[in-house]
Motif scaffolding. Structure first.
Motif, mmCIF file in Angstrom:
data_model
loop_
_atom_site.group_PDB
_atom_site.id
_atom_site.type_symbol
_atom_site.label_atom_id
_atom_site.label_comp_id
_atom_site.label_asym_id
_atom_site.label_seq_id
_atom_site.Cartn_x
_atom_site.Cartn_y
_atom_site.Cartn_z
ATOM 1 N N ASP B 13 -14.840 40.096 -31.489
ATOM 2 C CA ASP B 13 -15.151 38.683 -31.684
ATOM 3 C C ASP B 13 -13.989 37.861 -32.236
ATOM 4 O OD1 ASP B 13 -17.884 39.035 -31.001
ATOM 5 O OD2 ASP B 13 -18.209 39.915 -32.992
ATOM 6 N N GLN B 62 -12.665 33.140 -34.619
ATOM 7 C CA GLN B 62 -13.804 33.865 -34.104
ATOM 8 C C GLN B 62 -14.265 33.189 -32.817
ATOM 9 O OE1 GLN B 62 -17.008 34.017 -36.893
ATOM 10 N NE2 GLN B 62 -18.027 35.654 -35.752
ATOM 11 N N LYS B 63 -14.499 33.985 -31.804
ATOM 12 C CA LYS B 63 -14.977 33.429 -30.540
ATOM 13 C C LYS B 63 -16.454 33.112 -30.699
ATOM 14 C CE LYS B 63 -13.417 37.024 -28.247
ATOM 15 N NZ LYS B 63 -13.473 37.896 -27.053
ATOM 16 N N THR B 68 -13.623 27.931 -28.780
ATOM 17 C CA THR B 68 -12.902 29.113 -29.250
ATOM 18 C C THR B 68 -12.804 30.166 -28.138
ATOM 19 O OG1 THR B 68 -14.960 29.689 -30.383
ATOM 20 C CG2 THR B 68 -13.167 28.899 -31.752
ATOM 21 N N GLN B 69 -13.775 30.184 -27.234
ATOM 22 C CA GLN B 69 -13.662 31.122 -26.106
ATOM 23 C C GLN B 69 -12.580 30.677 -25.127
ATOM 24 O OE1 GLN B 69 -16.989 33.198 -24.785
ATOM 25 N NE2 GLN B 69 -18.342 32.410 -26.380
ATOM 26 N N SER B 72 -9.467 31.707 -26.507
ATOM 27 C CA SER B 72 -9.307 33.145 -26.339
ATOM 28 C C SER B 72 -8.796 33.514 -24.945
ATOM 29 C CB SER B 72 -10.641 33.819 -26.645
ATOM 30 O OG SER B 72 -10.768 34.999 -25.933
ATOM 31 N N CYS B 265 -21.817 26.107 -23.374
ATOM 32 C CA CYS B 265 -21.411 27.505 -23.302
ATOM 33 C C CYS B 265 -22.040 28.191 -22.097
ATOM 34 C CB CYS B 265 -21.865 28.225 -24.559
ATOM 35 S SG CYS B 265 -20.508 28.686 -25.571
#
Ligand code: FAD
Ligand code: FAD
Ligand code: FES
Lengths: 458, 273
Positions: B13, B62-63, B68-69, B72, B265
């Protein structure tokens, strides 16, 4: 001579209150010509002295009459490098148009609309002013890329200085970008007008918060800028200071407008920043910011948008055109209402309680001041947008203790110079929240003082 | 554009990045954060500056949701569209002799520069670090360099005590005294830590993570109520003495856009996978 002022075509209210396209569509060449022909070309034009940057108004209008729009642009450009912006957002009714002779008997010349016409023409035709700049070696720094910073940067560049603009946000333009909505000032227009300053050779740097990423002291002593202009604006929202203000659903206009204008929340989820307001939206305040917030809320789909203002209709400080457009777009004005408390459940706002006001004696602004009646009225709301003004952002001051500011956080200047020698300031950060044209005027004048300062030091 | 010069996967994560951003690095101090926009259309996401050198800064994220993804998906050698900082006030380093750090999950990242600064000044530093599993305990080796004792808490008991960091703290308070605790993690963890610490008369500092946009004091999105007064976490914080903070209000504020966050998301990342 026609007495009727030429109306600018606008989008139909029923259609436009669902989209973010520009409301006022601008004059066609024919309409511009028609309106220009109303100008009397006064010998002692009162409009020019009422313009904060003294544009040669009869001069440029004459060129429109002669169908020489390029020349009209050159005339305006001498005093104002952002005509397409100012034509759209200046409070003309209290400036140039407010003192037009025609206004006494009938309606003033639509100077703003003509200025916009010329500005748009120049942008469309890509008219650029070829200027010989005799280069100087000295570097100057501009803090903030709002109208004050842009105007100052262009003036200094034309004097030959090497100009760097430092902007805190990821886009340039200040309030023109994050505050004033697209339907009133399309962002392409702002970008194109800024491009003019870039074309002059002004360097723009984003993501640079002076006071954080770099300090005034570092700019002067490490990077050897000869002089600095602070045009950091008035970005700190004023709060009502009433119970419940931090519940969810309550926005400051800056947050709401930034989400939509800068972050494009109206396009969510295509743009990842969301905004949520629900169906019943209260707007607190009566200025341009309040009108922009109200009309934006309507466009996001809110069913009932109402403005809570503590005085009456005649006292609304917003531009006349914005109030008219807001009314056409079914914004409801609940006047003489002053919020005293937010009521919610589990930190989510549900209602706003207002005191009913009456107008008493005039205050120092000359407007009759609102007086409480001790009777109250409560409105159901899903959200509330507080739009009662801004004061200067404290970041620069706290990073620069020797910078003197007044009680309200405004930078104190004398002849545009701050308490730090070589550091100048202008625009909203000095005047408090004011107008685009006043900020531009201040930037321009400060440039002259900066040039003088640098030459005296040389 | 800001180059990612190094990237590490810390667990399933959480990831670490080094980003070249000289003007963020130059004036950075412990407690400062930065704001990233991954691409041209990106959200502005605040992240703590974990360490910095002359030219670059490191972040640990943190994803969690969409942005945040998206971050990533970037690799070493890629560029981030915007990085701005250093933001916020540097941590207020208090004049104390013993400090207990309490980190929940990715809170270990923002806690790191502060705790290290205390240690650098000769303060005795103990640490409780908690996470879902053993894999979620971050920066343990790095903390080991300057902490006197490190205690662990995991949800599944795979390392240290099974349970919450507050349970470990309560046990510690039976034997040790601390002048100050610094708690950083999810709001609910910080809230419960303060409640506990009040009982044991331990002062608590926390670092708050409300939703932010500009990070310069302009929008007011990040406001929190502390002792009945409004503070803007981005310019008045993000670190605050914890005793007067209205955590319940802040939790509701932080969840305001939950629906939209979940929606984007599912919509965008769901389609990609
Ligand atoms: C919603 C809204 C509607 C308005 N409508 C009108 C209108 O119709 N007509 C009109 O004339 N006026 C209007 N105004 C007022 C007008 O926009 C302002 O008076 C004008 O923009 C002030 O210009 P400025 O350059 O002083 O500051 P700003 O436009 O505020 O620009 C300041 C810039 O400095 C940047 N900055 C701040 N601090 C730092 C720092 N430390 N380091 C680097 N950069 C920094 C900011 O990010 C910003 O980009 C409106 C204002 C708002 C908010
Ligand atoms: C000063 C500060 C320092 C932070 N430091 C770190 C750090 O070092 N490491 C780390 O992993 N996270 C940190 N965070 C939190 C991080 O910013 C959020 O996790 C991130 O923005 C979530 O974005 P998302 O789109 O992936 O998730 P989303 O799906 O948008 O949201 C998931 C959760 O994050 C919260 N959140 C959403 N947007 C924001 C935002 N703009 N600001 C704050 N919270 C938000 C939401 O309330 C939600 O609970 C910090 C936050 C702040 C304010
Ligand atoms: S994030 Fe906008 S004021 Fe703090």
């Amino acid at each position: 001579m026609r007495a009727d002022r030429t109306k600018m075509p606008v989008q139909d209210p029923e259609i436009r209150n669902c989209n973010f396209d520009e409301v006022a569509l601008g004059y066609t060449p024919e309409l511009a010509m028609l309106e220009a022909s109303r100008c009397l070309e006064c010998k002692n034009p009162r409009c020019v002295s009422a313009c904060p940057v003294n544009i040669d108004i009869p001069g440029f209008i004459k060129h429109i009459k002669d169908a020489n729009i390029e020349e009209a642009y050159h005339t305006i450009y001498q005093s104002n490098i952002l005509p397409a912006i100012c034509g759209r957002v200046c409070p003309q009714e209290t400036q140039c148009e407010g003192s037009c002779i025609l206004g006494i008997k009938s309606k003033s010349v639509a100077i703003g609309a003509l200025e916009r016409y010329v500005g748009d023409y120049a942008l469309k035709q890509n008219l650029s002013i070829q200027e010989e700049i005799s280069e100087k070696e000295e570097k100057v720094a501009i803090i903030g890329s709002g109208p004050a910073g842009i105007a100052c940067s262009a003036s200094l560049r034309r004097l030959g200085y090497q100009v760097d603009v430092f902007e805190a946000l990821h886009e340039f333009g200040g309030v023109l970008k994050y505050g004033i909505p697209d339907f009133r000032l399309p962002k392409e227009i702002v970008d194109k007008e800024i491009q003019n300053a870039k074309d002059l050779g002004v360097q723009f740097h984003k993501n640079m918060i002076v006071g954080k990423s770099i300090t005034i002291d570092q700019l002067l002593h490490e990077y050897h800028y000869k002089s600095i202009f602070i045009g950091s604006g008035a970005g700190l929202p004023k709060s009502l200071g009433i119970p419940g203000e931090n519940m969810t659903g309550i926005y400051f206009a800056n947050e709401f407008l930034t989400r939509v204008n800068l972050m494009k929340a109206n396009r969510f989820p295509a743009a990842p920043t969301p905004v949520r307001i629900g169906n019943n939206v209260a707007i607190v305040g009566g200025g341009n910011v309040a009108m922009d917030a109200a009309r934006t809320a309507k466009r996001l789909g809110a069913k009932n948008v109402f403005v809570l203002y503590r005085r009456d209709m005649t006292a609304l400080p917003a531009r006349q055109e914005e109030v008219e457009h807001a009314i056409e777009e079914q914004i409801d004005f609940r006047l003489l209402r002053n919020p005293v408390e937010f009521i919610g459940e589990n930190y989510v706002v549900k209602q706003v309680k207002c005191e009913v006001m009456i107008l008493g004696d005039p205050d120092e602004s000359g407007r009759r001041s609102p007086v409480g009646t001790n009777t109250f009225e409560t409105f159901d709301i899903d959200s509330c947008i507080i739009s009662i003004g801004q004061s200067p952002n404290p970041i620069l001051k706290s990073a620069t203790p020797e910078l003197e500011v007044d009680r309200r956080g405004r930078i104190i200047v004398s002849n545009h110079q701050t308490s730090i020698p070589g550091v100048f300031a202008g625009g909203d950060v000095v005047s408090g929240a004011a107008t685009v044209i006043l900020a531009m005027g201040a930037g321009k004048e400060a440039a002259i003082s900066m040039d003088q300062f640098i030459r005296e030091r040389a | 554009m800001y180059e990612i010069t190094e990237k590490k996967i810390l667990n399933q994560d959480v990831e670490w990045m080094r980003i070249k951003a000289p003007f963020v690095a130059k004036n950075a101090k412990p407690g400062n954060f930065l704001i990233v926009r991954v691409d041209e259309f990106g959200e502005r996401i605040p992240l703590t500056i974990v360490t910095h050198d002359e030219m670059s800064v490191t972040i640990i994220y943190q994803k969690l949701g969409y942005s945040t993804q998206l971050l990533s998906e970037k690799q070493a050698g890629d560029f981030l569209f915007d990085v701005v900082g250093p933001l916020g006030l540097p941590s207020h380093i208090r004049d104390v002799k013993t400090v207990l750090g309490i980190a929940g999950g990715v809170g270990a990242a923002p806690l790191f520069p502060q705790l290290k600064e205390y240690a650098r000044r000769g303060v005795i530093v103990d640490l409780i670090i908690g996470g879902r599993t053993k894999d979620h305990l971050l920066l343990v080796d790095e903390y080991q360099e300057f902490c006197r004792n490190i205690y662990f808490a995991t949800d599944d008991g795979s390392c240290g005590q099974k349970g919450f960091v507050t349970q470990v703290a309560e046990q510690l308070y039976q034997e040790h005294t601390y002048d100050l605790a610094i708690a950083i993690g999810p709001l609910i963890m910080m809230k419960n830590t303060v409640l506990l610490n009040k009982k044991y008369n331990v002062l608590t500092d926390v670092s708050l993570n409300p939703i932010m946009i500009d990070g310069t004091g302009m929008c007011g999105n990040c406001r929190v109520t502390i002792n009945g007064k409004t503070k803007f976490a981005c310019v008045d914080g993000p670190d605050f003495p914890a005793e007067g903070i209205d955590f319940d209000e802040l939790m509701v504020r932080q969840n305001y856009y939950k629906e939209e966050e979940n929606h984007i998301c599912r919509l965008k990342l769901g389609a990609r996978k």
